[in-house]
Design a protein around this motif. Structure first.
Motif, PDB file in Angstrom:
ATOM      1  N   PRO A  50       3.946  -9.144  -6.862  1.00 38.17           N
ATOM      2  CA  PRO A  50       5.416  -9.219  -6.487  1.00 38.17           C
ATOM      3  C   PRO A  50       6.012  -8.085  -5.461  1.00 38.17           C
ATOM      4  N   VAL A  51       5.839  -8.342  -4.375  1.00 39.71           N
ATOM      5  CA  VAL A  51       6.047  -7.042  -3.269  1.00 39.71           C
ATOM      6  C   VAL A  51       7.429  -6.612  -3.622  1.00 39.71           C
ATOM      7  N   PRO A  52       8.505  -7.296  -3.551  1.00 47.63           N
ATOM      8  CA  PRO A  52       9.809  -6.709  -3.858  1.00 47.63           C
ATOM      9  C   PRO A  52       9.904  -5.714  -5.284  1.00 47.63           C
ATOM     10  N   LEU A  53       9.189  -6.350  -6.110  1.00 44.10           N
ATOM     11  CA  LEU A  53       9.226  -5.149  -7.418  1.00 44.10           C
ATOM     12  C   LEU A  53       8.272  -4.137  -7.215  1.00 44.10           C
ATOM     13  N   VAL A  54       7.323  -4.254  -6.609  1.00 43.33           N
ATOM     14  CA  VAL A  54       6.515  -3.107  -6.379  1.00 43.33           C
ATOM     15  C   VAL A  54       7.133  -2.094  -5.439  1.00 43.33           C
ATOM     16  N   ARG A  95      -4.612   8.944  -7.766  1.00 43.54           N
ATOM     17  CA  ARG A  95      -5.003   8.287  -6.517  1.00 43.54           C
ATOM     18  C   ARG A  95      -4.616   7.173  -6.205  1.00 43.54           C
ATOM     19  N   ALA A  96      -4.510   6.681  -4.932  1.00 42.27           N
ATOM     20  CA  ALA A  96      -3.777   5.359  -4.572  1.00 42.27           C
ATOM     21  C   ALA A  96      -4.772   4.157  -5.018  1.00 42.27           C
ATOM     22  N   GLU A  97      -6.068   4.463  -4.807  1.00 42.94           N
ATOM     23  CA  GLU A  97      -6.958   3.449  -5.147  1.00 42.94           C
ATOM     24  C   GLU A  97      -7.220   3.236  -6.653  1.00 42.94           C
ATOM     25  N   GLY A  98      -6.751   4.166  -7.313  1.00 40.52           N
ATOM     26  CA  GLY A  98      -6.682   3.758  -8.958  1.00 40.52           C
ATOM     27  C   GLY A  98      -5.424   3.202  -9.509  1.00 40.52           C
ATOM     28  N   VAL A  99      -4.347   2.718  -8.466  1.00 41.62           N
ATOM     29  CA  VAL A  99      -3.266   2.044  -9.127  1.00 41.62           C
ATOM     30  C   VAL A  99      -3.361   0.789  -9.171  1.00 41.62           C
ATOM     31  N   ILE A 100      -3.140   0.064 -10.246  1.00 39.50           N
ATOM     32  CA  ILE A 100      -3.066  -1.431 -10.465  1.00 39.50           C
ATOM     33  C   ILE A 100      -2.008  -1.732 -10.837  1.00 39.50           C
ATOM     34  N   PHE A 101      -1.190  -2.773 -10.011  1.00 42.60           N
ATOM     35  CA  PHE A 101       0.211  -3.110 -10.481  1.00 42.60           C
ATOM     36  C   PHE A 101      -0.005  -4.271 -11.733  1.00 42.60           C
ATOM     37  N   THR A 102       1.118  -4.193 -12.478  1.00 43.74           N
ATOM     38  CA  THR A 102       1.160  -4.820 -13.565  1.00 43.74           C
ATOM     39  C   THR A 102       2.557  -5.517 -13.955  1.00 43.74           C
ATOM     40  N   SER A 103       2.723  -6.093 -14.783  1.00 46.88           N
ATOM     41  CA  SER A 103       4.113  -6.638 -15.054  1.00 46.88           C
ATOM     42  C   SER A 103       4.992  -5.488 -15.783  1.00 46.88           C
ATOM     43  N   GLY A 104       4.211  -4.548 -16.222  1.00 48.31           N
ATOM     44  CA  GLY A 104       4.947  -3.517 -17.198  1.00 48.31           C
ATOM     45  C   GLY A 104       3.902  -2.828 -17.887  1.00 48.31           C
ATOM     46  N   GLU A 113       0.809  -1.088  -0.008  1.00 44.37           N
ATOM     47  CA  GLU A 113       0.037   0.011   0.003  1.00 44.37           C
ATOM     48  C   GLU A 113       0.848   1.301  -0.013  1.00 44.37           C
ATOM     49  N   LEU A 114       1.946   1.190   0.654  1.00 40.79           N
ATOM     50  CA  LEU A 114       2.974   2.464   0.448  1.00 40.79           C
ATOM     51  C   LEU A 114       3.393   2.517  -0.872  1.00 40.79           C
ATOM     52  N   ALA A 115       3.764   1.368  -1.484  1.00 33.22           N
ATOM     53  CA  ALA A 115       4.110   1.587  -2.904  1.00 33.22           C
ATOM     54  C   ALA A 115       3.116   2.241  -3.747  1.00 33.22           C
ATOM     55  N   ARG A 116       1.819   1.589  -3.426  1.00 33.86           N
ATOM     56  CA  ARG A 116       0.862   2.222  -4.367  1.00 33.86           C
ATOM     57  C   ARG A 116       0.677   3.694  -4.078  1.00 33.86           C
ATOM     58  N   TYR A 148      14.667   3.456 -13.865  1.00 31.53           N
ATOM     59  CA  TYR A 148      15.755   2.844 -13.019  1.00 31.53           C
ATOM     60  C   TYR A 148      15.318   2.201 -11.613  1.00 31.53           C
ATOM     61  N   GLY A 149      14.125   1.298 -12.127  1.00 33.16           N
ATOM     62  CA  GLY A 149      13.640   0.377 -11.290  1.00 33.16           C
ATOM     63  C   GLY A 149      13.631  -0.939 -11.904  1.00 33.16           C
ATOM     64  N   PRO A 150      12.983  -2.008 -11.283  1.00 37.43           N
ATOM     65  CA  PRO A 150      13.260  -3.204 -11.577  1.00 37.43           C
ATOM     66  C   PRO A 150      12.412  -3.453 -12.945  1.00 37.43           C
ATOM     67  N   LYS A 151      12.830  -4.608 -13.603  1.00 35.69           N
ATOM     68  CA  LYS A 151      12.178  -5.164 -14.909  1.00 35.69           C
ATOM     69  C   LYS A 151      10.697  -6.003 -14.108  1.00 35.69           C
TER      70      LYS A 151
END
Ligand SMILES: Cc1ncc(COP(=O)(O)O)c(C=O)c1O
Length: 380
Positions: free
Chosen positions: A242-246, A61-70, A48-51, A207-210
């Protein structure tokens, strides 16, 4: 020394980002969806912090963030998700509008939708790569469901007039999807101010992870999930996050915002030096708008040389990109849209400077191009 000047292809993961990710691989490895014990709750808090960091970085808005693979997945989810949601609601609006210079991650899902009955308009661009706003206004009408225009082009770095496009879309009731893969973390971008409804982000371009990215959705935009399963990400993107990636994506965005202005100023000056030196060699053409472009981008057409041989010579000294998609050897559709011939596109060089680029790399690039061009012009 091989000078790496291909930061549009990808960027190294910043050591500070690697450090931020480190504890989340095996010290804190909980599944953020379990929520029944401390390891899981810790992971959920990190997620949630990353979001909220991602949302803050793009004025969403944080609630609008959907994490994906890229960014590819973000574009597929946005475009197919909007179309499917419109179909489910039997909306009259089905038209899709985009530009010829978009990334394949946008053009291909749009072509897929066109084959399924969503009328698609692919507009040409002006010779400098910018959208023709009058043409766009003529193409967006009462049947238009969505307009997709990228923020910054991955080949020519051109920055599209997002605020004007956003206003036009809002005026006409169409959604505005923006592929922000090359822009987020590099230029100021506040999606609500710009009228962007859906924004795609890619971790490895900043400069973040793949393997991580996000689609940021303005709350209320109807979207149908494109991946079904455990109901993660508000049911819009199933699968264990993937918590480490986000965490890495959030950290990369914080870093990028902290040095963005200084980085753009420094890299813009180096880029201008590079262009001035290359221009002095003669026969060079700048591909794309001279000023409405990313500070770290330069795309140059080299006149009177064979592109394949040029890049064979350059690759000994430089990691840069050519004006053809290497895997297929086909000419760049972006340079073709600017009116460049197959030969001109092949003899083009894309330079992408980055956080670690120093004057030495720029000097090496000038020497490499000078040497290659002299050799090829001697023995055509
Ligand atoms: C403009 C643009 N959109 C989308 C993508 C795809 O990004 P990802 O590698 O995160 O799927 C890229 C990467 O090349 C890009 O430059």
């Amino acid at each position: 020394m091989l000078a790496y000047l291909d930061h549009h292809a990808t960027t190294p993961c910043d050591p500070a980002v690697v450090a931020a990710m480190a504890p989340w691989w095996n010290d804190h490895f909980g599944n953020p969806s379990s929520r029944l014990h401390r390891p899981s709750l810790e992971a959920a808090a990190a997620l949630e912090l990353a979001r909220s960091r991602v949302a803050a970085a793009v004025g969403g808005r944080a609630e609008g963030v959907i994490f994906t693979s890229g960014a590819t997945e973000a574009a597929n989810l946005a475009l197919k998700g909007v179309a499917e949601a419109a179909e489910e609601r039997r909306e009259r609006r089905r038209g899709l509008v985009t530009l010829a210079t978009e990334h394949r991650a946008v053009l291909d899902p749009l072509a897929w939708l066109a084959r399924r009955g969503f009328p698609l308009t692919v507009l040409p661009v002006q010779p400098d790569g910018l959208v023709d706003l009058e043409q766009l206004a003529a193409a967006v009408g009462p049947d238009t469901l969505l307009v997709s225009v990228m923020a910054a082009n991955n080949e020519i770095g051109v920055l599209q007039p997002l605020a004007a496009i956003g206003a036009l879309c809002r005026d006409r009731g169409a959604l505005f999807h923006c592929d922000g893969a090359q822009a987020v973390g590099h230029i100021p971008l506040a999606m609500e101010e710009l009228g962007i409804d859906l924004l795609g982000i890619s971790g490895h371009k900043l400069y973040g992870p793949k393997g991580v990215g996000a689609l940021v959705r303005r709350p209320g935009v109807a979207l149908a999930a494109q991946q079904h399963g455990g109901g993660q990400e508000g049911g819009l993107r199933a699968g264990t996050v993937p918590v480490p990636l986000v965490v890495g994506l959030g950290a990369a965005l914080e870093l990028a915002l902290a040095d963005r202005e200084a980085r753009a100023e420094r890299l813009g000056a180096l880029r201008d030096q590079l262009w001035e030196a290359l221009e002095a060699l003669g026969g060079m053409t700048l591909n794309g708008h001279p000023s409405a472009r990313l500070a770290h981008n330069l795309n140059v057409g080299v006149g009177g040389v064979d592109g394949t041989r040029l890049h064979q010579l350059l690759r000994r000294h430089l990691a840069v990109s050519s004006g053809s998609a290497c895997s297929q050897g086909s000419p760049s559709h972006v340079l073709a849209a600017l009116g460049r011939s197959r030969q001109e596109a092949a003899a083009s060089i894309r330079f992408g400077l980055g956080r670690a680029t120093q004057a030495a790399e720029v000097t090496a690039a000038i020497a490499a191009v000078d040497g290659a061009v002299a050799e090829l012009r001697r023995t055509p």
